[in-house]
Scaffold this active site. Structure first.
Site, PDB file in Angstrom:
ATOM      1  CG  ASP A 486       8.650 131.911 105.227  1.00 21.34           C
ATOM      2  OD1 ASP A 486       8.608 133.150 105.199  1.00 21.34           O
ATOM      3  OD2 ASP A 486       7.633 131.199 105.205  1.00 21.34           O
ATOM      4  CG  ASP A 491      -0.913 134.438 102.702  1.00 18.45           C
ATOM      5  OD1 ASP A 491      -0.108 133.494 102.537  1.00 18.45           O
ATOM      6  OD2 ASP A 491      -2.137 134.273 102.804  1.00 18.45           O
ATOM      7  CD  GLU A 492       4.645 131.040 105.788  1.00 20.62           C
ATOM      8  OE1 GLU A 492       4.037 130.557 104.840  1.00 20.62           O
ATOM      9  OE2 GLU A 492       5.077 130.377 106.747  1.00 20.62           O
ATOM     10  CD  GLU A 756       7.522 126.342 100.876  1.00 17.49           C
ATOM     11  OE1 GLU A 756       6.828 126.790  99.947  1.00 17.49           O
ATOM     12  OE2 GLU A 756       7.210 126.432 102.075  1.00 17.49           O
TER      13      GLU A 756
HETATM   14  C1  BGC Z   1       7.441 128.086 106.060  1.00 13.81           C
HETATM   15  C2  BGC Z   1       8.723 127.450 106.453  1.00 13.81           C
HETATM   16  C3  BGC Z   1       8.699 127.020 107.849  1.00 13.81           C
HETATM   17  C4  BGC Z   1       7.586 126.042 107.968  1.00 13.81           C
HETATM   18  C5  BGC Z   1       7.450 125.417 109.296  1.00 13.81           C
HETATM   19  C6  BGC Z   1       6.326 127.131 106.295  1.00 13.81           C
HETATM   20  O1  BGC Z   1       5.101 127.730 106.061  1.00 13.81           O
HETATM   21  O2  BGC Z   1       7.483 128.568 104.770  1.00 13.81           O
HETATM   22  O3  BGC Z   1       9.782 127.598 105.719  1.00 13.81           O
HETATM   23  O4  BGC Z   1       9.893 126.609 108.385  1.00 13.81           O
HETATM   24  O5  BGC Z   1       6.356 126.597 107.568  1.00 13.81           O
HETATM   25  O6  BGC Z   1       7.220 124.131 109.075  1.00 13.81           O
END
Ligand code: BGC
Length: 909
Positions: A486, A491-492, A756
């Site tokens: 994403d 931290d993802e 985003e």
């Molecule tokens: C992410 C997304 C993901 C979403 C789910 C976020 O934290 O960055 O892109 O699809 O969570 O709702």
């Protein structure tokens, strides 16, 4: 004049070294001039040796002449290959007149087919006990504690070593290697391959990819030294955001596995395996973590480690582990590599010894430093995507990711440093701890990505749209790192299925991601829960639940998109059971077709703005769409009863959808743009309501003062549906807008990647607080429309893989010209148009062995020519002409064409 087979590929890869399927798929494309070029037959021959390709009696497999225009994905039908075996292949293609041409030879090699054949142990540095590490012949020292924990809470990078001798000439040498963790393999002081983050991210409990390297050129007779750097990476390091993710998703320390296979000139073979004969020590990388960053102390470099003169008396014995739990499979996609380098555009002093560099582009990767310093002097390198007004780094959006690298000088002239096992998302870099003045040559940004090759080009007369296109490309580059993530900075960095499914078509235009998505679909299936639910993310960590509407369905939409863009049937066959298990999961929860249960985290139209589309409507629409796609995919692979079964299911869901959510004037419940888009895009409405619903959609955009209100799910459908329903003018208006919210708004405020959220930054509120990435490709799904509608290159459902191309550019006011190219599996396609107001010119290039339909606006009285000739079927290459009141459809064979339309009436387009 003959058609030459070129670009031979095996399982999407060029001369791959570790194929472990029995019947790999072989493909090629055809090159040759002229129009209407077609393959009429092919023959594939495979042999054990290159020379044997010339001797039919020595073929391992000979397809014989097959009368067919197929040039993609022909399965090898010869005997299965032995481990490590290489075979050569070549293809002969006959053109439309029966002229034949042979390709140059290509090869593929089998990897290690069977788990038993890995006669190797997983190895790691000594296993620490609470009091330190027992090391023979050595007192406990503070360094021993280093095996336990470092400042960021993870283990140190391990330095593994093995020395061996070679006493005769080697014919072929391969290294097969992998890690639960990340590794870098060196032979005699050189990396065996300049890649990063091997073996990539998979669910290491289930499936681990190994890499195959040709190490022949690096071997020497006499002593040879293998060195391995081993880090925690996705296996044991920080990934994601919950407390559970504070390290150790799969295990708490990394392991390495390797098998070196040497084939001598005399025909003998020898193997060197990772085992207890290797040794381990600590070195300059004190720690390295994907999210936290890397600490490198150059004073701790290990002299002579790469050479036979190294004294290993103080090394530790490695700890071995026989566990063979996960399946080992050969790598299926491109490696992660440095794909670009950037120089900083400017730099500003912040305080004594501290400077901020601006690279002018938000990127993903790391910096290489070149600087002099005193022994022990420490530099801190911090990364951020934006700056606060006072010029300081904006790092609040990194959340717990430190994204900080530390370098300690050894004091030895100009020193060069680039981290090995970490990466960051940044445009700005802050360097502190300096005692000299840096300049723009102090840092170089090294851009990292899964090294997929570029397939798309796009350029139009609007600088704004060109910038948008560039932002999309950069967001793809930075987030296609082993899996589609994403975002690259906070931290993802998770493989969110929703993001991937909405962006997949755009991604497939931009780059050749066939192998990349082939690999990731295994991750998606590995993540699937026992009850059949696809998940929100893959590989699956952090969550135990099934996936949300619009996210989980990536398990169906991505195979479909691969079928459409690459003509890939195998991906459907491979994941068929997983896809139908998902459909059963949904049916079990909601047998009456309207989805209201099992919706899990249920994100809705995530990050939409001033609109709230009912969530069960979204879920039901995706259910219907999945049934439609499964019916089409069943047809593609010859499952006729399932084709009917899912078509029936699709019509049941569509009827229930209309009954539940649609009124007879075409109003869709919630009255949101996304609601209308789902209903139209997924074919849920009866014919009579479609144009009404489209009119409501446009009215809603007008009611929003010409603005969109869509989130992740709606945005993907927005521009294509407007164009399909005759509202390309509205799509242009949204595309060219700089009002909030729009792509142009983000660009006006400095975006060099896709944000985003539409409101990642606003003049009134500044930066969004909690969840705010400036590099998220999701809202870049408009790329599919740039190529497909503005540019005019689209795949055809009935002839997938661009076997037949739909060329239907949308030519509207606001943009005067557009030049779009796409390198399909059949070869290069190009559409370039120019609208002078008086008329339109259009260049179309269609590769051999494919065909196209060009659809152009043509009003009564307008005149059209092709290369100066009237457009009719007597002109070479033109196969069909259909003219209606407002447009002309022209069927074309391969070749280059130049159309001119002169308008009769006043400018209306
Ligand atoms: C992410 C997304 C993901 C979403 C789910 C976020 O934290 O960055 O892109 O699809 O969570 O709702």
């Amino acid at each position: 004049m003959t058609l030459r087979p070129e670009k031979l590929r095996c399982e999407y890869l060029k001369n791959p070294l570790g194929i472990d399927v029995d019947n790999p798929r072989l493909s090629w494309l055809l090159e040759g001039d002229g129009r209407n070029r077609q393959q009429s037959a092919f023959r594939i021959v495979v042999a054990r040796r290159l020379e044997a390709l010339r001797s039919p009696d020595r073929y391992l497999w000979d397809s014989g002449q097959v009368k067919s225009d197929r040039s993609l994905d022909i399965r090898y039908q010869g005997p299965p290959l032995e481990n490590f075996e290489r075979v050569w292949w070549s293809v002969c293609s006959w053109d439309e007149s029966g002229n034949e041409a042979w390709s140059r030879p290509a090869f593929w090699e089998a990897g290690i087919r069977d788990r038993q054949d890995w006669v190797s142990d997983w190895i790691t540095g000594p296993v620490a006990s609470s009091g330190g590490v027992p090391a023979p012949g050595r007192e406990h020292s503070s360094e021993d504690i280093g095996w336990l924990r470092t400042a960021i809470g993870s283990g140190p990078v391990q330095y593994l070593r093995k020395q061996f001798r070679i006493d005769r000439p080697v014919r072929r040498a391969r290294a097969y290697a992998t890690a639960r963790g990340l590794y870098q393999l060196l032979l005699n002081g050189e990396s065996v391959d300049n890649r990063s983050f091997a073996p990539g991210w998979t669910d290491y409990h289930q499936r681990i990819e190994y890499q195959a390297y040709d190490i022949g050129d690096q071997l020497r007779e006499g002593a040879n030294v293998l060195n391995v750097l081993l880090a925690e990476g996705w296996y044991a390091g920080y990934v994601g955001f919950t407390p559970r993710s504070r390290g150790a998703h799969y295990g708490n320390r990394p392991y390495f596995l390797a098998l070196i296979v040497l084939e001598f000139d005399d025909g003998e073979t020898a193997m060197i395996a990772s085992d207890s004969s290797w040794t381990a020590t600590l070195g300059p990388i004190v720690y390295s973590d994907l999210l936290m960053g890397e600490h490198y102390d150059a004073r701790r470099e290990i002299p002579l480690w790469h050479t036979e003169d190294y004294d290993d008396a103080n090394d530790y014995p490695v700890h071995t582990h026989g566990d063979r739990g996960a399946t080992l499979v050969s790598e299926r996609a491109e490696a992660i590599r440095v794909v670009d380098e950037l120089r900083p555009k400017s730099l500003a002093k912040r305080s004594a010894g501290s400077y901020v560099f601006d690279f002018g582009q938000n990127i993903v990767g790391r910096v290489r430093l070149q600087l002099e310093g005193a022994a022990g002097q420490s530099l801190t390198i911090r990364h951020g995507e934006a700056l606060h007004e006072d010029g300081s780094l904006y790092i609040e959006n990194l959340r717990s990711a430190k994204a900080e690298d530390v370098y300690v000088f050894k004091g030895d002239g100009v020193e060069t440093y680039e981290p090995t096992f970490t990466y960051h998302g940044f445009r700005y870099v802050e360097l502190s701890g300096l005692d000299s003045t840096p300049d723009l040559s102090t840092l170089t940004a090294r851009v990292l990505s899964s090294a997929t090759s570029r397939t798309g080009e796009f350029h139009c007369s609007s600088p704004l749209v060109n910038q948008l296109y560039s932002n999309i490309l950069w967001s793809q580059r930075g987030n296609f790192i082993s899996i589609p993530t994403d975002c690259p900075q906070r931290d993802e960095r998770l493989g969110w299925l929703g993001d991937a499914q909405i962006f997949a078509a755009t991604a497939m235009f931009n780059h050749d991601v066939a192998a990349f998505f082939t690999k990731w679909m295994y991750d998606v299936e590995d993540a699937q829960l026992p009850d059949g639910a696809f998940t929100d993310i893959a590989p699956l960590i952090l969550f135990d639940n099934g996936g949300s509407p619009g996210w989980a369905e990536a398990g169906i939409i991505i195979p479909w998109t691969m079928y459409l863009y690459y003509g890939d049937h195998a991906v459907i066959e491979r994941h068929w059971d997983a896809m139908t298990a998902w459909m059963d999961y949904v049916a079990r929860h909601d047998p009456d077709f309207i989805r209201g249960h099992g919706l899990n985290l249920n994100f809705g139209d995530w990050l939409s703005i001033e609109a709230d589309t009912p969530k069960s409507l979204i879920a039901t629409a995706y259910y219907a769409y999945s049934a439609q796609l499964l019916s089409r995919m069943a047809r593609a692979i010859g499952r006729s009863s399932e084709e009917k079964q899912y078509a029936k299911l699709n019509s049941n869901i569509s009827e229930a959808f209309v009954a539940a959510y649609v009124t007879n004037d075409g109003t869709v419940a919630g009255k949101t743009q996304t609601g209308y888009l789902l209903a139209l895009a997924f074919d849920l409405l009866p014919e009579s309501l479609r144009s009404k619903a489209a009119a409501h959609l446009v009215a809603d955009i007008e009611a929003h003062d010409g603005r969109l209100s869509t989130g992740f799910l709606g945005t993907k459908l927005l521009a294509p549906i407007l164009s399909q329903y005759g509202y390309s003018n509205v799509a242009f208006q949204l595309l060219l807008s700089e009002k909030f919210p729009s792509w142009g708004y983000c660009i006006k405020h400095g975006a060099t990647t896709i944000w985003e959220r539409w409101d990642s930054w606003t003049p009134d509120d500044g930066f969004q607080v909690t969840m705010n990435s400036f590099n998220h490709y999701s809202l870049g799904s408009i790329g599919e429309w740039l190529y497909g509608y503005l540019g005019g290159i689209r795949p055809d459902i009935d002839n997938p893989g661009f076997k037949h191309i739909i060329i239907a550019p949308q030519i509207e006011g606001g943009i005067d010209s557009c030049d779009t190219a796409f390198r399909s599996r059949y070869g290069g396609i190009r559409v370039a148009w120019e609208n002078s107001g008086e008329g339109i010119t259009l260049t179309a290039i269609i590769p051999p062995n494919s065909s196209a339909t060009v659809e152009l606006p043509l009003l009564p009285g307008d005149a059209i020519t092709e290369s100066g000739q009237p457009v009719n079927t007597t002109t070479g290459g033109i196969q069909r002409v259909e003219r209606s009141n407002s447009r002309i459809d022209i069927g074309l064979g391969s070749g280059n064409y130049l159309f001119r339309i002169s308008k009769a009436g006043p400018a209306s387009r």
